[in-house]
Design a protein around this motif. Structure first.
Motif, PDB file in Angstrom:
ATOM      1  N   LEU A 182       0.862  -1.180   0.000  1.00 56.25           N
ATOM      2  CA  LEU A 182       0.000   0.000   0.000  1.00 56.25           C
ATOM      3  C   LEU A 182       0.900   1.233   0.000  1.00 56.25           C
ATOM      4  CD1 LEU A 182      -2.806   1.383   0.341  1.00 56.25           C
ATOM      5  CD2 LEU A 182      -2.435   1.228   2.825  1.00 56.25           C
ATOM      6  N   ILE A 183       0.604   2.190  -0.875  1.00 52.30           N
ATOM      7  CA  ILE A 183       1.414   3.411  -0.991  1.00 52.30           C
ATOM      8  C   ILE A 183       0.661   4.578  -0.365  1.00 52.30           C
ATOM      9  CG2 ILE A 183       2.746   4.875  -2.534  1.00 52.30           C
ATOM     10  CD1 ILE A 183       3.471   1.866  -2.619  1.00 52.30           C
ATOM     11  N   ILE A 184       1.325   5.291   0.523  1.00 53.71           N
ATOM     12  CA  ILE A 184       0.775   6.511   1.114  1.00 53.71           C
ATOM     13  C   ILE A 184       1.566   7.694   0.557  1.00 53.71           C
ATOM     14  CG2 ILE A 184       0.175   7.724   3.239  1.00 53.71           C
ATOM     15  CD1 ILE A 184      -1.070   4.949   3.036  1.00 53.71           C
ATOM     16  N   ASN A 185       0.917   8.531  -0.229  1.00 54.75           N
ATOM     17  CA  ASN A 185       1.579   9.718  -0.784  1.00 54.75           C
ATOM     18  C   ASN A 185       1.206  10.927   0.064  1.00 54.75           C
ATOM     19  OD1 ASN A 185       1.278  11.657  -3.873  1.00 54.75           O
ATOM     20  ND2 ASN A 185       2.894  11.632  -2.353  1.00 54.75           N
ATOM     21  N   VAL A 186       2.188  11.457   0.801  1.00 52.59           N
ATOM     22  CA  VAL A 186       1.954  12.608   1.667  1.00 52.59           C
ATOM     23  C   VAL A 186       2.273  13.886   0.887  1.00 52.59           C
ATOM     24  CG1 VAL A 186       2.564  13.749   3.837  1.00 52.59           C
ATOM     25  CG2 VAL A 186       2.546  11.244   3.701  1.00 52.59           C
ATOM     26  N   VAL A 187       1.323  14.812   0.859  1.00 54.74           N
ATOM     27  CA  VAL A 187       1.539  16.111   0.231  1.00 54.74           C
ATOM     28  C   VAL A 187       1.306  17.205   1.261  1.00 54.74           C
ATOM     29  CG1 VAL A 187       0.909  15.313  -2.080  1.00 54.74           C
ATOM     30  CG2 VAL A 187      -0.849  16.276  -0.594  1.00 54.74           C
ATOM     31  N   ASP A 188       1.879  18.355   1.008  1.00 55.38           N
ATOM     32  CA  ASP A 188       1.738  19.518   1.882  1.00 55.38           C
ATOM     33  C   ASP A 188       0.546  20.337   1.388  1.00 55.38           C
ATOM     34  OD1 ASP A 188       1.946  21.867   3.310  1.00 55.38           O
ATOM     35  OD2 ASP A 188       4.064  22.212   2.852  1.00 55.38           O
ATOM     36  N   ILE A 189      -0.515  20.411   2.178  1.00 54.86           N
ATOM     37  CA  ILE A 189      -1.695  21.162   1.743  1.00 54.86           C
ATOM     38  C   ILE A 189      -1.344  22.624   1.483  1.00 54.86           C
ATOM     39  CG2 ILE A 189      -4.033  21.881   2.365  1.00 54.86           C
ATOM     40  CD1 ILE A 189      -4.203  19.456   4.180  1.00 54.86           C
ATOM     41  N   PHE A 190      -0.442  23.165   2.278  1.00 55.73           N
ATOM     42  CA  PHE A 190      -0.057  24.564   2.127  1.00 55.73           C
ATOM     43  C   PHE A 190       0.696  24.800   0.814  1.00 55.73           C
ATOM     44  CE2 PHE A 190       3.066  28.002   3.113  1.00 55.73           C
ATOM     45  CZ  PHE A 190       2.147  29.035   3.241  1.00 55.73           C
ATOM     46  N   ASP A 191       1.344  23.762   0.300  1.00 54.66           N
ATOM     47  CA  ASP A 191       2.116  23.872  -0.950  1.00 54.66           C
ATOM     48  C   ASP A 191       1.799  22.667  -1.827  1.00 54.66           C
ATOM     49  OD1 ASP A 191       3.904  24.611  -2.914  1.00 54.66           O
ATOM     50  OD2 ASP A 191       5.677  23.914  -1.831  1.00 54.66           O
ATOM     51  N   PHE A 192       0.525  22.503  -2.189  1.00 57.60           N
ATOM     52  CA  PHE A 192       0.099  21.304  -2.907  1.00 57.60           C
ATOM     53  C   PHE A 192       0.829  21.152  -4.235  1.00 57.60           C
ATOM     54  CE2 PHE A 192      -2.580  18.868  -5.773  1.00 57.60           C
ATOM     55  CZ  PHE A 192      -2.930  17.780  -4.989  1.00 57.60           C
ATOM     56  N   ASN A 193       0.859  22.199  -5.036  1.00 53.89           N
ATOM     57  CA  ASN A 193       1.481  22.090  -6.361  1.00 53.89           C
ATOM     58  C   ASN A 193       2.984  21.913  -6.285  1.00 53.89           C
ATOM     59  OD1 ASN A 193      -1.220  23.699  -6.922  1.00 53.89           O
ATOM     60  ND2 ASN A 193      -0.577  22.737  -8.841  1.00 53.89           N
ATOM     61  N   GLY A 194       3.602  22.399  -5.215  1.00 53.79           N
ATOM     62  CA  GLY A 194       5.029  22.205  -5.044  1.00 53.79           C
ATOM     63  C   GLY A 194       5.381  20.852  -4.466  1.00 53.79           C
ATOM     64  N   SER A 195       4.354  20.107  -4.002  1.00 52.11           N
ATOM     65  CA  SER A 195       4.656  18.828  -3.342  1.00 52.11           C
ATOM     66  C   SER A 195       4.011  17.620  -4.018  1.00 52.11           C
ATOM     67  CB  SER A 195       4.212  18.885  -1.865  1.00 52.11           C
ATOM     68  OG  SER A 195       2.819  19.102  -1.739  1.00 52.11           O
ATOM     69  N   ILE A 196       3.158  17.840  -5.012  1.00 52.28           N
ATOM     70  CA  ILE A 196       2.574  16.703  -5.730  1.00 52.28           C
ATOM     71  C   ILE A 196       3.628  16.115  -6.673  1.00 52.28           C
ATOM     72  CG2 ILE A 196       1.640  18.026  -7.675  1.00 52.28           C
ATOM     73  CD1 ILE A 196      -0.197  15.191  -5.855  1.00 52.28           C
ATOM     74  N   ILE A 197       3.681  14.785  -6.774  1.00 56.33           N
ATOM     75  CA  ILE A 197       4.678  14.102  -7.603  1.00 56.33           C
ATOM     76  C   ILE A 197       4.005  13.710  -8.921  1.00 56.33           C
ATOM     77  CG2 ILE A 197       6.332  12.196  -7.738  1.00 56.33           C
ATOM     78  CD1 ILE A 197       6.165  12.039  -4.661  1.00 56.33           C
ATOM     79  N   LYS A 198       4.314  14.431  -9.979  1.00 56.03           N
ATOM     80  CA  LYS A 198       3.581  14.266 -11.236  1.00 56.03           C
ATOM     81  C   LYS A 198       3.821  12.909 -11.892  1.00 56.03           C
ATOM     82  CE  LYS A 198       3.471  19.245 -12.025  1.00 56.03           C
ATOM     83  NZ  LYS A 198       3.913  20.386 -12.858  1.00 56.03           N
TER      84      LYS A 198
END
Length: 371
Positions: A78-94
């Motif tokens: 199972l993969i958990i991808n953690v992103v920063d809500i405050f910097d969503f576009n800077g932390s999403i892995i495309k």
């Protein structure tokens, strides 16, 4: 009989006692004390980070990080991808789908405690789902969490247990999203132990895979943060990074602007109001970040004269030179947020024509207003 290789409990790298500048260095005296006492062993880098909040440069390359993550494709997990809500576009892995193969994915928005209470949970989750689908991610579920809220951590643990079905769990994310802090909170909630993994707000803390054993013989596995060059964090000194990182709930600052006025977000970004009626513009940034207003016609000269002094951060341009600011122009056909990756956002009224500036390589995007 070969001696078992020792690993730092903080960052996961192999312990060594020869190269003081190398990863995993630990003085021989510390290694001996650890062996005699049976206590967990930290490398010198993690020790200084934990006790003195000092960060040392990471010598692993981007390729090294990606090589470690490529191993996930071959696992049944199972993969958990953690992103920063405050910097969503800077932390999403495309390109994350390339690393995880057919494994199930949970998308976890971290640091929810920083967001204004006026931001509705359901609206944010729906927005995150839409953005994830745009880049090819199909999470089984989208969750919001905060490492500071035990009830959030317990809810996340329950969801992980529901989906993992006796498998290992890999936690992935870019640097600086609070991934290791969240894992520490999970460990504390699950077994009552505190601060097992080295955590820091500086990029690049976890240097190798760290396995946290579960009762059924499987593991929660913390992976190194992927370096995302669109993040503002990679251009700042540690002190400046502290200044722009929110520590408490964001408090909106409202500015009444006429066309032809400029706001500077410290010396790191610039917002120009080009055309439109007088209106309210709401700024969401860390409370300590200074906002300066000036006339658009004087903005260029004002920036050249005051960046690094009146316009701070940056505060150490000699050692952390800031790339030139690049201009992005937008017209708001509806109420919109103009997002400066890693800094925050400005909500602009319908009909506004504006320009946002950020260091070259750092994203400035628009989105439908979340509040």
């Amino acid at each position: 009989m070969e001696q078992e290789e020792l690993h730092c409990i903080g960052c996961g790298v192999p312990i060594q006692t020869e190269d003081k500048e190398g990863l995993g260095y630990t003085p021989k005296s510390s290694l001996q004390k650890s062996e005699e006492s049976g206590k967990a062993l930290y490398c010198q880098r993690c020790f200084r980070l934990r006790h003195y909040n000092e960060i040392q440069d990471v010598s692993l390359t981007d390729d090294d990080f990606l090589r470690l993550l490529n191993e996930i494709r071959t696992k049944d997990a199972l993969i958990i991808n953690v992103v920063d809500i405050f910097d969503f576009n800077g932390s999403i892995i495309k390109g994350l789908h390339r690393f995880i193969g057919d494994n199930e994915l949970l998308l976890v928005g971290n640091k929810r405690d920083l967001l204004p209470k006026s931001l509705k949970k359901g609206r944010l989750i729906q927005w995150m789902k839409e953005r994830a689908h745009e880049i090819g991610l199909r999470p089984e579920e989208v969750l919001l969490t905060s490492a500071k809220k035990k009830e959030d951590v317990l809810e996340l643990l329950s969801t992980i247990e529901e989906y993992r079905q006796g498998r290992d769990v890999y936690i992935v994310g870019v640097t600086n999203v609070g991934k290791s802090t969240l894992i520490n909170a999970i460990i504390q909630a699950a077994v009552g132990e505190e601060s097992v993994i080295t955590t820091s707000q500086f990029p690049g803390t976890t240097l190798d895979l760290i396995e946290i054993p579960l009762d059924d013989g499987h593991y929660i596995i913390d992976t190194p943060g992927i370096i995302h060059r669109e993040q503002m964090a990679h251009y700042l000194s540690p002190n400046d990074l502290k200044a722009i990182t929110p520590k408490k709930e964001l408090k909106p600052k409202t500015y009444q602007l006429n066309a032809g006025q400029t706001l500077f977000l410290g010396g790191l970004a610039r917002f120009d109001y080009l055309e439109g009626d007088k209106g309210s513009f709401v700024v969401y940034t860390a409370r300590d970040l200074m906002i300066h207003r000036t006339k658009l016609e004087k903005a260029d000269a004002f920036y050249q004269k005051h960046v690094g002094e009146l316009l701070q951060p940056p505060t150490d341009l000699e050692h952390y030179p800031l790339p030139e600011l690049v201009r992005f122009e937008f017209t708001a056909k509806e109420k919109m947020d103009i997002v400066f990756s890693g800094l925050g956002w400005i909500t602009v009224p319908k009909g506004s024509k504006i320009a946002g500036w950020a260091p070259k390589g750092v994203a400035v995007i628009r989105r439908k207003a979340l509040i």
